[in-house]
Design an enzyme around this catalytic site. Structure first.
Site, short mmCIF file in Angstrom:
data_model
loop_
_atom_site.label_atom_id
_atom_site.label_comp_id
_atom_site.label_asym_id
_atom_site.label_seq_id
_atom_site.Cartn_x
_atom_site.Cartn_y
_atom_site.Cartn_z
N ASP A 209 -2.79 22.10 10.19
CA ASP A 209 -3.65 23.13 9.94
C ASP A 209 -3.69 24.23 11.34
O ASP A 209 -3.59 25.44 11.27
CB ASP A 209 -4.93 22.84 9.32
CG ASP A 209 -5.01 21.91 8.42
OD1 ASP A 209 -4.40 22.28 7.53
OD2 ASP A 209 -5.95 21.28 8.52
N ASP B 37 -10.89 17.54 13.91
CA ASP B 37 -9.95 18.37 13.15
C ASP B 37 -9.52 19.66 13.83
O ASP B 37 -8.55 20.16 13.39
CB ASP B 37 -10.78 18.42 11.92
CG ASP B 37 -10.76 17.31 11.10
OD1 ASP B 37 -10.96 15.97 11.53
OD2 ASP B 37 -10.71 17.11 9.54
N TYR C 137 -13.71 9.12 1.86
CA TYR C 137 -14.01 10.43 1.20
C TYR C 137 -15.27 10.29 0.41
O TYR C 137 -15.10 9.53 -0.61
CB TYR C 137 -13.00 11.34 0.81
CG TYR C 137 -11.91 11.69 1.72
CD1 TYR C 137 -12.01 12.69 2.57
CD2 TYR C 137 -10.80 10.74 1.89
CE1 TYR C 137 -11.03 12.87 3.50
CE2 TYR C 137 -9.71 11.01 2.70
CZ TYR C 137 -9.62 12.14 3.58
OH TYR C 137 -8.79 12.38 4.48
N ASN D 30 -10.30 24.89 8.84
CA ASN D 30 -9.35 24.63 9.99
C ASN D 30 -8.64 25.84 10.29
O ASN D 30 -8.53 26.35 11.35
CB ASN D 30 -8.36 23.30 10.36
CG ASN D 30 -9.34 22.09 9.94
OD1 ASN D 30 -10.76 22.00 10.27
ND2 ASN D 30 -8.72 21.04 9.29
N ALA E 101 6.81 15.60 15.41
CA ALA E 101 7.74 15.48 16.74
C ALA E 101 9.05 15.97 16.69
O ALA E 101 9.64 16.45 17.93
CB ALA E 101 7.84 13.93 17.08
N GLY F 243 9.66 19.09 15.56
CA GLY F 243 9.58 20.46 15.61
C GLY F 243 9.38 21.00 14.26
O GLY F 243 8.70 20.58 13.46
N ASN G 244 3.72 25.75 16.77
CA ASN G 244 4.08 24.30 17.62
C ASN G 244 2.92 24.53 19.02
O ASN G 244 2.59 23.39 19.18
CB ASN G 244 5.20 24.24 18.21
CG ASN G 244 6.03 23.95 17.03
OD1 ASN G 244 5.95 23.52 16.19
ND2 ASN G 244 7.62 24.07 17.52
#
Length: 310
Positions: free
Chosen positions: A253, A289, A100, A34, A224, A226, A277
């Site tokens: 990621d 993903d 998984y 990712n 949320a 930050g 962010n």
């Protein structure tokens, strides 16, 4: 560059348990890939080292990564076991259940011999996560081989805790993470993850305790709330962006990819947090993903001040 495990993904596209004939999409995911895709989309060269099975899902992952501009020339094809698999259900409207199938499969069989130490030494940054060391002893050894090669060559090491309770205990992971934090230059963690290594306290106290172990940059990903960072002893904070949440998977990621790309671009700490962010906001706004990760030309899309969460 990075190394680790990547698995194929079958994700339900409707709410409820898997059922015969239920619609689903096929993709793949892995913390390190990712990040690699995120960096590639933002204009940086990215290489991923890992293992995939000699099967249709392995081919799917390899081809998709190559299509995203990630160098997969060092990926090893394991002919003895298949590629790992994730099944993701939206069990209820707001609850996701992931199963998984990875134990003993291709990704977990990564070894030190798979690591091209010369390539590591030529990289601008090495990124590793706390998932890979939990997969197997050989995978853990591979991570340390790469980290040692980077340190010997003066290549910055980036480490993201990425704790997975299904893989190992807090005690086991905490001890392994502490060792990797001490070897890293840039460390990423969530608030609860950081408390696995240092005593709980205020955000500033936790970040500075982690920095005292060695890394020049410690970044706390706070969702949320930050992001908060201590860089060379100085503190920085950046608010999250207000976006519609579609799929939270991969947000951390995406943040790492944004922050590392800004670091490689020579931006200051506040700008690194801001880009992290922004990339996280893109990621949670799209299902998947990594599918929502932005390209460099799209970064300004989130720059409007009305996107800042208050």
């Amino acid at each position: 560059m990075t190394l680790g495990e990547t698995m194929a993904l079958v994700a339900a596209t409707t709410t409820g348990s898997f059922a015969v004939g239920a619609p689903a999409r096929i993709s793949f995911g892995g913390a390190e890939t990712n990040v690699a895709i995120g960096l590639s989309r933002l204009g940086h060269n990215a290489t991923w080292i890992g293992r995939l099975g000699a099967d249709p899902l392995g081919h799917l992952v390899r081809d998709a990564l190559r299509g995203e501009g990630v160098d997969v020339s060092r990926v090893r094809t394991d002919t003895e076991v298949p590629t790992g698999l994730m099944l993701r259900e939206h069990r209820t409207a707001d609850r996701v259940r992931v199963s998984y199938y990875r134990r003993g499969l291709a990704g977990s069989r990564l070894t030190p011999g798979d690591v091209d130490t010369g390539l590591v030494a030529a990289a601008r940054v090495l990124h590793v996560s706390g998932i890979t060391p939990a997969l197997s002893e050989s995978a853990r050894a591979a991570v340390h081989t790469a980290v040692d090669a980077a340190r010997a060559a003066g290549v910055p090491v980036s480490f993201d805790f990425n704790y997975r309770a299904a893989l190992w205990s807090v005690t086991e992971a905490g001890a392994a993470f502490r060792e990797l934090v001490a070897a890293a230059d840039i460390v990423f963690a969530g608030d609860e993850e950081a408390a696995m290594v240092v005593p709980a306290g205020s955000v500033e106290e936790v970040a500075k305790e982690l920095a005292a172990l060695g890394p020049a940059q410690v970044v706390l990903k706070r969702g949320a709330a930050g992001a908060y960072a201590v860089v060379d002893g100085e503190s920085f904070t950046e608010p999250a962006l207000a976006v519609s949440l579609i799929d939270p998977v991969g947000a951390g990621d995406a943040f790492v990819a944004g922050y590392l790309s800004a670091t490689l671009d020579g931006l200051d700490p506040a700008q690194r947090l801001r880009r992290g962010n922004v990339c996280g906001a893109f990621a949670v706004s799209v299902a998947g993903d990594w599918e929502g990760l932005p390209r460099r030309s799209e970064l300004a899309t989130m720059d409007a001040t009305e996107n800042v969460a208050r």
